[in-house]
Design an enzyme around this catalytic site. Structure first.
Site, PDB file in Angstrom:
ATOM      1  N   SER A  10       7.110  -3.197  -0.101  1.00 38.11           N
ATOM      2  CA  SER A  10       7.435  -1.902   0.493  1.00 38.11           C
ATOM      3  C   SER A  10       8.216  -2.123   1.777  1.00 38.11           C
ATOM      4  O   SER A  10       7.698  -2.681   2.746  1.00 38.11           O
ATOM      5  CB  SER A  10       6.153  -1.115   0.771  1.00 38.11           C
ATOM      6  OG  SER A  10       6.488   0.125   1.344  1.00 38.11           O
ATOM      7  N   HIS A  35      10.273  -1.107  -3.073  1.00 37.71           N
ATOM      8  CA  HIS A  35       9.753   0.242  -2.858  1.00 37.71           C
ATOM      9  C   HIS A  35      10.291   0.774  -1.529  1.00 37.71           C
ATOM     10  O   HIS A  35      10.265   0.074  -0.507  1.00 37.71           O
ATOM     11  CB  HIS A  35       8.227   0.171  -2.844  1.00 37.71           C
ATOM     12  CG  HIS A  35       7.532   1.478  -2.746  1.00 37.71           C
ATOM     13  ND1 HIS A  35       7.358   2.313  -3.828  1.00 37.71           N
ATOM     14  CD2 HIS A  35       6.951   2.117  -1.684  1.00 37.71           C
ATOM     15  CE1 HIS A  35       6.683   3.392  -3.451  1.00 37.71           C
ATOM     16  NE2 HIS A  35       6.432   3.300  -2.157  1.00 37.71           N
ATOM     17  N   ASP A  37      10.152   4.091   1.081  1.00 33.67           N
ATOM     18  CA  ASP A  37       9.392   5.293   1.448  1.00 33.67           C
ATOM     19  C   ASP A  37      10.225   6.267   2.270  1.00 33.67           C
ATOM     20  O   ASP A  37      10.736   5.906   3.331  1.00 33.67           O
ATOM     21  CB  ASP A  37       8.179   4.891   2.299  1.00 33.67           C
ATOM     22  CG  ASP A  37       7.132   4.172   1.475  1.00 33.67           C
ATOM     23  OD1 ASP A  37       6.726   4.707   0.443  1.00 33.67           O
ATOM     24  OD2 ASP A  37       6.727   3.062   1.881  1.00 33.67           O
ATOM     25  N   MET A  39       9.930   9.742   4.347  1.00 37.46           N
ATOM     26  CA  MET A  39       8.955  10.665   4.960  1.00 37.46           C
ATOM     27  C   MET A  39       9.687  11.648   5.853  1.00 37.46           C
ATOM     28  O   MET A  39      10.631  11.263   6.548  1.00 37.46           O
ATOM     29  CB  MET A  39       7.956   9.876   5.802  1.00 37.46           C
ATOM     30  CG  MET A  39       7.234   8.787   5.037  1.00 37.46           C
ATOM     31  SD  MET A  39       6.190   7.846   6.165  1.00 37.46           S
ATOM     32  CE  MET A  39       5.533   6.603   5.053  1.00 37.46           C
ATOM     33  N   HIS A  68      10.201   6.612  -3.094  1.00 35.19           N
ATOM     34  CA  HIS A  68       8.983   7.420  -3.019  1.00 35.19           C
ATOM     35  C   HIS A  68       9.234   8.540  -2.020  1.00 35.19           C
ATOM     36  O   HIS A  68       9.281   8.301  -0.821  1.00 35.19           O
ATOM     37  CB  HIS A  68       7.838   6.489  -2.583  1.00 35.19           C
ATOM     38  CG  HIS A  68       6.532   7.162  -2.361  1.00 35.19           C
ATOM     39  ND1 HIS A  68       5.472   6.539  -1.751  1.00 35.19           N
ATOM     40  CD2 HIS A  68       6.086   8.414  -2.662  1.00 35.19           C
ATOM     41  CE1 HIS A  68       4.446   7.365  -1.682  1.00 35.19           C
ATOM     42  NE2 HIS A  68       4.793   8.511  -2.218  1.00 35.19           N
ATOM     43  N   MET A  70       8.171  11.413   0.087  1.00 40.13           N
ATOM     44  CA  MET A  70       7.023  12.093   0.714  1.00 40.13           C
ATOM     45  C   MET A  70       7.598  13.204   1.579  1.00 40.13           C
ATOM     46  O   MET A  70       7.539  13.172   2.817  1.00 40.13           O
ATOM     47  CB  MET A  70       6.211  11.098   1.558  1.00 40.13           C
ATOM     48  CG  MET A  70       5.362  10.171   0.715  1.00 40.13           C
ATOM     49  SD  MET A  70       4.828   8.716   1.640  1.00 40.13           S
ATOM     50  CE  MET A  70       6.248   7.666   1.395  1.00 40.13           C
ATOM     51  N   MET A 139      -1.718   7.131  -5.188  1.00 38.51           N
ATOM     52  CA  MET A 139      -1.849   6.746  -3.777  1.00 38.51           C
ATOM     53  C   MET A 139      -3.266   6.225  -3.543  1.00 38.51           C
ATOM     54  O   MET A 139      -4.242   6.921  -3.835  1.00 38.51           O
ATOM     55  CB  MET A 139      -1.592   7.934  -2.850  1.00 38.51           C
ATOM     56  CG  MET A 139      -0.156   8.414  -2.761  1.00 38.51           C
ATOM     57  SD  MET A 139       1.077   7.147  -2.416  1.00 38.51           S
ATOM     58  CE  MET A 139       0.518   6.491  -0.825  1.00 38.51           C
ATOM     59  N   GLY A 146       1.860   2.732   6.742  1.00 38.73           N
ATOM     60  CA  GLY A 146       1.484   1.464   6.144  1.00 38.73           C
ATOM     61  C   GLY A 146       0.238   0.932   6.826  1.00 38.73           C
ATOM     62  O   GLY A 146      -0.237   1.500   7.823  1.00 38.73           O
ATOM     63  N   ASP A 177      -0.095   2.415  -4.698  1.00 39.74           N
ATOM     64  CA  ASP A 177       0.564   2.300  -3.395  1.00 39.74           C
ATOM     65  C   ASP A 177      -0.441   2.524  -2.271  1.00 39.74           C
ATOM     66  O   ASP A 177      -1.009   3.608  -2.150  1.00 39.74           O
ATOM     67  CB  ASP A 177       1.691   3.345  -3.344  1.00 39.74           C
ATOM     68  CG  ASP A 177       2.536   3.253  -2.082  1.00 39.74           C
ATOM     69  OD1 ASP A 177       2.366   2.298  -1.306  1.00 39.74           O
ATOM     70  OD2 ASP A 177       3.383   4.152  -1.896  1.00 39.74           O
ATOM     71  N   GLY A 199       3.075  -3.514   1.131  1.00 46.14           N
ATOM     72  CA  GLY A 199       3.838  -3.520   2.373  1.00 46.14           C
ATOM     73  C   GLY A 199       3.348  -4.579   3.331  1.00 46.14           C
ATOM     74  O   GLY A 199       3.895  -5.686   3.402  1.00 46.14           O
TER      75      GLY A 199
HETATM   76  C1  DX5 Z   1       2.381   4.856   2.661  1.00 42.73           C
HETATM   77  C2  DX5 Z   1       3.552   4.333   1.858  1.00 42.73           C
HETATM   78  C3  DX5 Z   1       3.394   2.946   1.374  1.00 42.73           C
HETATM   79  C4  DX5 Z   1       3.261   1.892   2.442  1.00 42.73           C
HETATM   80  C5  DX5 Z   1       2.272   0.894   1.918  1.00 42.73           C
HETATM   81  O1  DX5 Z   1       2.502   6.217   2.817  1.00 42.73           O
HETATM   82  O2  DX5 Z   1       3.774   5.172   0.731  1.00 42.73           O
HETATM   83  O3  DX5 Z   1       4.431   2.593   0.461  1.00 42.73           O
HETATM   84  O4  DX5 Z   1       4.449   1.224   2.766  1.00 42.73           O
HETATM   85  O5  DX5 Z   1       1.974  -0.002   2.917  1.00 42.73           O
HETATM   86  P1  DX5 Z   1       0.711  -0.978   2.833  1.00 42.73           P
HETATM   87  O6  DX5 Z   1       0.911  -1.863   1.636  1.00 42.73           O
HETATM   88  O7  DX5 Z   1       0.773  -1.692   4.135  1.00 42.73           O
HETATM   89  O8  DX5 Z   1      -0.517  -0.110   2.685  1.00 42.73           O
HETATM   90 ZN    ZN Z   2       5.182   4.442  -0.858  1.00 45.19          ZN
END
Ligand code: DX5
Ligand code: ZN
Length: 227
Positions: A10, A35, A37, A39, A68, A70, A139, A146, A177, A199
């Site tokens: 990630s 991956h 993200d 947001m 992804h 969000m 999720m 992360g 994830d 991540g």
């Molecule tokens: C959180 C993200 C994840 C994040 C995961 O909202 O969607 O993709 O990067 O990070 P780790 O693996 O550190 O939990």
């Molecule tokens: Zn994600």
């Protein structure tokens, strides 16, 4: 790396000042999918990366780019992310009242379409779109950041989705994830998961390449238990 089990580093956890190098290191370890993200500070409390950064990444990698979203009203941005290089795009069930239409829109651009469930949303809410989805993302943390702790209840959802897939003869991939690391990936794999987003456990480790190889090996071992 086997085709069906994929570790997806990630990029949220990567060093943004050296994204190209960070990507090269995990590619050399066999990574085929990354991956990404997105947001918006509304659907989730945090703001991350958008379309221009994805375009820049597209230029330096041949990896499958898994986006992804969000964000609220994700349908408004599907075409822009596809044009910037997305190979798959997932939207949250909770953010998309016209889920059927949104998944169809994603597929009409040529990208794979995924639907995401927050920890508080049950699997049965996807009953009417499972035949349409190319993948379902569970999720295992509350989205937005992360480095959070894996929520164990996610395992049961992966099992349910795997069971439904067999019962209905469907082919969607199951992705997880949040909080995935060396201590839990085998168990998640044994539950029927195919794609593992990681991540912190990749980019905050001493060697991201070693971490990817180790996670993949553990996922393979876990899958052998499932049979
Ligand atoms: C959180 C993200 C994840 C994040 C995961 O909202 O969607 O993709 O990067 O990070 P780790 O693996 O550190 O939990
Ligand atoms: Zn994600």
């Amino acid at each position: 790396m086997s085709i069906d089990l994929q570790v997806l580093p990630s990029l949220l956890a990567a060093d943004f000042s050296r994204l190209g190098e960070e990507i090269r290191a995990v590619e050399e370890a066999g990574t085929r999918m990354l991956h990404y993200d997105v947001m918006d500070g509304r659907f989730v409390p945090n703001i991350s990366m958008g379309v221009p950064v994805l375009s820049a990444i597209r230029k330096v990698t041949k990896c499958h780019l898994d986006i992804h979203l969000m964000i609220v009203e994700p349908e408004r941005y599907v075409e822009a992310f596809r044009a910037a290089g997305a190979d798959s795009i997932s939207v949250h069930q909770e953010a998309s009242p016209h889920l059927h239409r949104t998944l169809s829109l994603i597929q009409s651009t040529g990208a794979m379409a995924g639907v995401v469930l927050n920890p508080g949303t049950p699997v049965h809410t996807l009953d009417d779109v499972l035949d349409l989805a190319d993948f379902v993302l569970i999720m295992s943390v509350n989205p937005g950041f992360g480095g959070q702790k894996f929520i164990h209840g996610a395992l049961q959802k992966v099992r349910q989705l795997d069971q439904r897939r067999r019962q209905l003869g469907l082919k969607y991939a199951i992705e997880i994830d949040g909080g995935v690391d060396a201590s839990n990936i085998a168990e998640i794999s044994a539950a029927g998961c195919d794609w593992f987003v990681a991540g912190s456990s990749v980019f905050h480790s001493e060697s991201s390449a070693t971490a990817v190889r180790d996670l993949h090996a553990r996922a393979v071992t876990g899958r052998q238990i499932l049979g």
